[in-house]
Structure formats: C-alpha cells, structure tokens
Design a protein around this motif. Structure first.
Motif, PDB file in Angstrom:
ATOM      1  N   TRP A 151      -3.244  45.745 -37.432  1.00 49.24           N
ATOM      2  CA  TRP A 151      -1.868  45.828 -37.920  1.00 49.24           C
ATOM      3  C   TRP A 151      -1.788  45.282 -39.334  1.00 49.24           C
ATOM      4  N   TRP A 152      -0.613  45.468 -39.959  1.00 54.99           N
ATOM      5  CA  TRP A 152      -0.322  44.790 -41.222  1.00 54.99           C
ATOM      6  C   TRP A 152       0.103  43.360 -40.853  1.00 54.99           C
ATOM      7  N   ALA A 153      -0.874  42.518 -40.543  1.00 54.67           N
ATOM      8  CA  ALA A 153      -0.620  41.192 -39.985  1.00 54.67           C
ATOM      9  C   ALA A 153      -1.050  40.108 -40.975  1.00 54.67           C
ATOM     10  N   LEU A 154      -0.132  39.198 -41.277  1.00 56.22           N
ATOM     11  CA  LEU A 154      -0.373  38.122 -42.228  1.00 56.22           C
ATOM     12  C   LEU A 154      -0.413  36.781 -41.508  1.00 56.22           C
ATOM     13  N   GLU A 155      -1.187  35.865 -42.067  1.00 61.29           N
ATOM     14  CA  GLU A 155      -1.252  34.513 -41.509  1.00 61.29           C
ATOM     15  C   GLU A 155       0.130  33.855 -41.563  1.00 61.29           C
ATOM     16  N   PHE A 156       0.501  33.219 -40.477  1.00 60.57           N
ATOM     17  CA  PHE A 156       1.809  32.569 -40.349  1.00 60.57           C
ATOM     18  C   PHE A 156       1.559  31.065 -40.260  1.00 60.57           C
ATOM     19  N   ARG A 157       1.933  30.308 -41.320  1.00 61.45           N
ATOM     20  CA  ARG A 157       1.595  28.887 -41.363  1.00 61.45           C
ATOM     21  C   ARG A 157       2.774  27.958 -41.053  1.00 61.45           C
ATOM     22  N   LYS A 158       3.961  28.280 -41.601  1.00 63.58           N
ATOM     23  CA  LYS A 158       5.098  27.375 -41.396  1.00 63.58           C
ATOM     24  C   LYS A 158       6.374  28.172 -41.166  1.00 63.58           C
ATOM     25  N   PHE A 159       7.213  27.653 -40.279  1.00 62.19           N
ATOM     26  CA  PHE A 159       8.474  28.299 -39.944  1.00 62.19           C
ATOM     27  C   PHE A 159       9.612  27.307 -40.207  1.00 62.19           C
ATOM     28  N   TYR A 160      10.497  27.675 -41.141  1.00 63.90           N
ATOM     29  CA  TYR A 160      11.624  26.815 -41.487  1.00 63.90           C
ATOM     30  C   TYR A 160      12.923  27.401 -40.939  1.00 63.90           C
ATOM     31  N   PHE A 169       1.658  25.858 -38.097  1.00 62.99           N
ATOM     32  CA  PHE A 169       0.518  26.429 -37.391  1.00 62.99           C
ATOM     33  C   PHE A 169      -0.763  26.123 -38.155  1.00 62.99           C
ATOM     34  N   ASP A 170      -1.885  26.154 -37.433  1.00 61.65           N
ATOM     35  CA  ASP A 170      -3.186  25.929 -38.048  1.00 61.65           C
ATOM     36  C   ASP A 170      -3.596  27.133 -38.879  1.00 61.65           C
ATOM     37  N   ALA A 171      -4.535  26.917 -39.794  1.00 58.32           N
ATOM     38  CA  ALA A 171      -5.090  28.022 -40.572  1.00 58.32           C
ATOM     39  C   ALA A 171      -5.790  29.006 -39.643  1.00 58.32           C
ATOM     40  N   PHE A 172      -5.876  30.246 -40.060  1.00 59.79           N
ATOM     41  CA  PHE A 172      -6.447  31.307 -39.235  1.00 59.79           C
ATOM     42  C   PHE A 172      -7.912  31.509 -39.620  1.00 59.79           C
ATOM     43  N   PRO A 173      -8.880  30.996 -38.807  1.00 63.60           N
ATOM     44  CA  PRO A 173     -10.295  31.162 -39.148  1.00 63.60           C
ATOM     45  C   PRO A 173     -10.675  32.642 -39.238  1.00 63.60           C
ATOM     46  N   LYS A 174     -11.554  32.969 -40.157  1.00 63.98           N
ATOM     47  CA  LYS A 174     -11.934  34.361 -40.371  1.00 63.98           C
ATOM     48  C   LYS A 174     -12.607  34.986 -39.155  1.00 63.98           C
ATOM     49  N   ASP A 175     -13.340  34.168 -38.368  1.00 63.66           N
ATOM     50  CA  ASP A 175     -14.072  34.714 -37.226  1.00 63.66           C
ATOM     51  C   ASP A 175     -13.288  34.598 -35.916  1.00 63.66           C
ATOM     52  N   GLN A 176     -12.021  34.257 -36.016  1.00 66.57           N
ATOM     53  CA  GLN A 176     -11.220  34.039 -34.815  1.00 66.57           C
ATOM     54  C   GLN A 176     -10.719  35.354 -34.243  1.00 66.57           C
ATOM     55  N   GLU A 177     -10.816  35.504 -32.922  1.00 67.28           N
ATOM     56  CA  GLU A 177     -10.310  36.678 -32.244  1.00 67.28           C
ATOM     57  C   GLU A 177      -8.807  36.534 -31.995  1.00 67.28           C
ATOM     58  N   ILE A 178      -8.102  37.657 -32.021  1.00 67.49           N
ATOM     59  CA  ILE A 178      -6.659  37.631 -31.788  1.00 67.49           C
ATOM     60  C   ILE A 178      -6.327  37.053 -30.415  1.00 67.49           C
ATOM     61  N   THR A 179      -7.222  37.283 -29.453  1.00 68.22           N
ATOM     62  CA  THR A 179      -6.976  36.801 -28.087  1.00 68.22           C
ATOM     63  C   THR A 179      -7.263  35.314 -27.930  1.00 68.22           C
ATOM     64  N   GLU A 180      -7.826  34.679 -28.972  1.00 70.88           N
ATOM     65  CA  GLU A 180      -8.180  33.258 -28.893  1.00 70.88           C
ATOM     66  C   GLU A 180      -7.607  32.529 -30.110  1.00 70.88           C
ATOM     67  N   MET A 181      -6.300  32.607 -30.268  1.00 72.09           N
ATOM     68  CA  MET A 181      -5.680  32.122 -31.483  1.00 72.09           C
ATOM     69  C   MET A 181      -5.444  30.613 -31.497  1.00 72.09           C
ATOM     70  N   GLY A 182      -5.377  29.980 -30.329  1.00 68.26           N
ATOM     71  CA  GLY A 182      -5.089  28.560 -30.309  1.00 68.26           C
ATOM     72  C   GLY A 182      -3.733  28.279 -30.918  1.00 68.26           C
ATOM     73  N   ASN A 183      -3.687  27.384 -31.920  1.00 66.41           N
ATOM     74  CA  ASN A 183      -2.431  27.046 -32.588  1.00 66.41           C
ATOM     75  C   ASN A 183      -2.258  27.816 -33.897  1.00 66.41           C
TER      76      ASN A 183
END
Length: 265
Positions: A222-231, A240-254
């Motif tokens: 998708w056209w999906a961007l990293e989401f770090r802070k919600f005001y 939210f934590d940074a999005f590691p490059k090798d992270q799977e969408i199904t294992e996003m954690g925080n």
C-alpha cells in the motif's frame, strides 16, 4: 440522480493535457464532487463501438478495478455487459475474485478488456488513455456499494495486491512516473465552485508552495507511511516505535503505519 451526474461530468470533463496550467506530464481526469466528502470519476470499458461508462471511486487504498455487470442481481447498476463484450475483445477464464473494503464487500469474475480514462466513442482517440487486455473484476454480488457508484479503481503502488492500472500505464510508457495526485475542490453550492481532478503520472505545481517532501513506504502493498506520533487538540495522544526495515506487517509490535487512502473521507 445518475443522469444529472453524468450530464454534469460530460459538461466539465475535457482533455487538458496540452493546457499550460502548471500541470507537469500525465493524464488529467476530472472528478465529481459529492457534498465535499466523496469524489468520483469516470472509466470506460470495452472497444470503441461497445464502450461502457462507469462512475468509480479512485481508491489508493486498494488495487483491483471493479465494475458492476450484468452478472449482478443485487447491484443498483449493471454497467459492464459481459454478453455483449465477449463478442468483441473481452476474455475470461471464470476465475472468482473477492474484495473487501472498509464499507463494502464485492465478489465477481475476472475479465480482461480494454479500459480507458477517456471516452473513445464518436471517433475520439485520446492518445495513451487506454490499456488493452487489462484485468478487472466484473461484480456479480455487491454489499455496501452505494447507489450512483458503479465500481472502484484501485491505485495501489504495484501488483502485489492485484492488477494495478497505475503500473500498467507506467510499464506501457503512457506515463513517465508511477505517481498519482489529487486536487479535491470545495463547493458551497453557490459562490465557491472549485474544480476537482486527479492526475495519473503528474501533478500541478501551482497548487502547492514550498518543497515537496518524499517519505519511504514501509510496505510494498500500500501507500503506507510510518506513523510515529498522534496528537489530539495539540497534545500528544500516543507515540509509536520506529518501523524497522526488516519488520513484517504481521509483527509490528508498537510500530504503526498509516495508509494514504483516497477511498475514504
């Protein structure tokens, strides 16, 4: 009212590719503004002699192009006539497709046919506005598809979630860049009547100031961007934590991502 909307669209839509109005490359498609909350455009299915017009949602949050058809008994329209188009260039192997959206569930049969951004009837031949043998879904059952909407054009970034009309245009060199841009106008029913349109493969440089910023996608689906802070109301609601490059969408954690989705308000 379908006739009123269609007449209005025919009134405002034009081929503006050569107009010097700040538009850089690509194909412009005018859109219909529905109460400043929904913006619809036209797609055309089939060969020149049998071409059929559909009003669709341009949706960057999905991939498949779907259109109501004569296979559908519960649809409010039956735009794509499979019996007629089979006599021309349409092809199908009968593959069943299902697509689920936030507010709609659609099922149908996979077809291949010519699909255009502009009408080719009446001897028109707008160069580069058609893709031959494009895969789409002829809807045979629809739940949640509002009256006045004949289908959805998915504008995902690649083929991972299904056929991509955007990528097909890019690969056939109809457009130089695999990008889309939107200008969503405002209409107050009186003194303010702003145009609404989208661009395949280009943008309008007169409609922004300053720099254009690029952000990497966190997934190729998708056209999906990293989401770090919600005001909310000027206060930090959640981070939210940074999005590691090798992270799977199904294992996003925080970690979290936000999809740039024109199919929803």
């Amino acid at each position: 009212d379908r006739k009123r909307v269609s007449a209005k669209y025919q009134e405002i839509t034009q081929n503006l590719l050569e107009q010097d109005d700040g538009i850089t490359g690509g194909h412009r498609v005018d859109m219909i503004n529905i109460l400043n909350s929904q913006y619809l455009g036209k797609m055309y299915f089939g060969s020149t002699t049998t071409q059929q017009e559909a009003t669709v949602v341009f949706d960057t949050g999905s991939n498949w192009l779907t259109v109501t058809s004569d296979l559908c008994n519960n649809c409010t329209s039956q735009i794509y006539t499979t019996s007629k188009q089979k006599k021309n260039n349409a092809k199908t192997e009968g593959e069943a497709i299902e697509q689920r959206y936030g507010s709609a569930d659609l099922t149908g049969i996979r077809y291949m046919d010519t699909v255009c951004l502009h009408s080719q009837k009446g001897g028109k031949n707008i160069s580069g506005s058609c893709i031959d043998d494009f895969d789409f879904m002829a809807i045979n059952k629809a739940v949640g598809l509002n009256p006045g909407i004949d289908g959805i054009l998915g504008l995902g970034p690649n083929y991972n979630n299904g056929p991509s009309y955007l990528m097909a245009m890019y690969e056939e060199e109809v457009i130089d860049d695999a990008i889309v841009s939107f200008s969503l106008g405002y209409n107050n029913g009186g003194t303010i009547q702003q145009d609404s349109y989208m661009m395949f493969g280009g943008l309008n440089t007169t409609q922004y100031v300053g720099k254009m910023y690029e952000f990497p996608l966190v997934t190729d689906k998708w056209w999906a961007l990293e989401f770090r802070k919600f005001y909310y109301d000027g206060k930090l609601f959640k981070s939210f934590d940074a999005f590691p490059k090798d992270q799977e969408i199904t294992e996003m954690g925080n970690s979290a991502f936000a999809v740039v989705d024109t199919g929803t308000s």
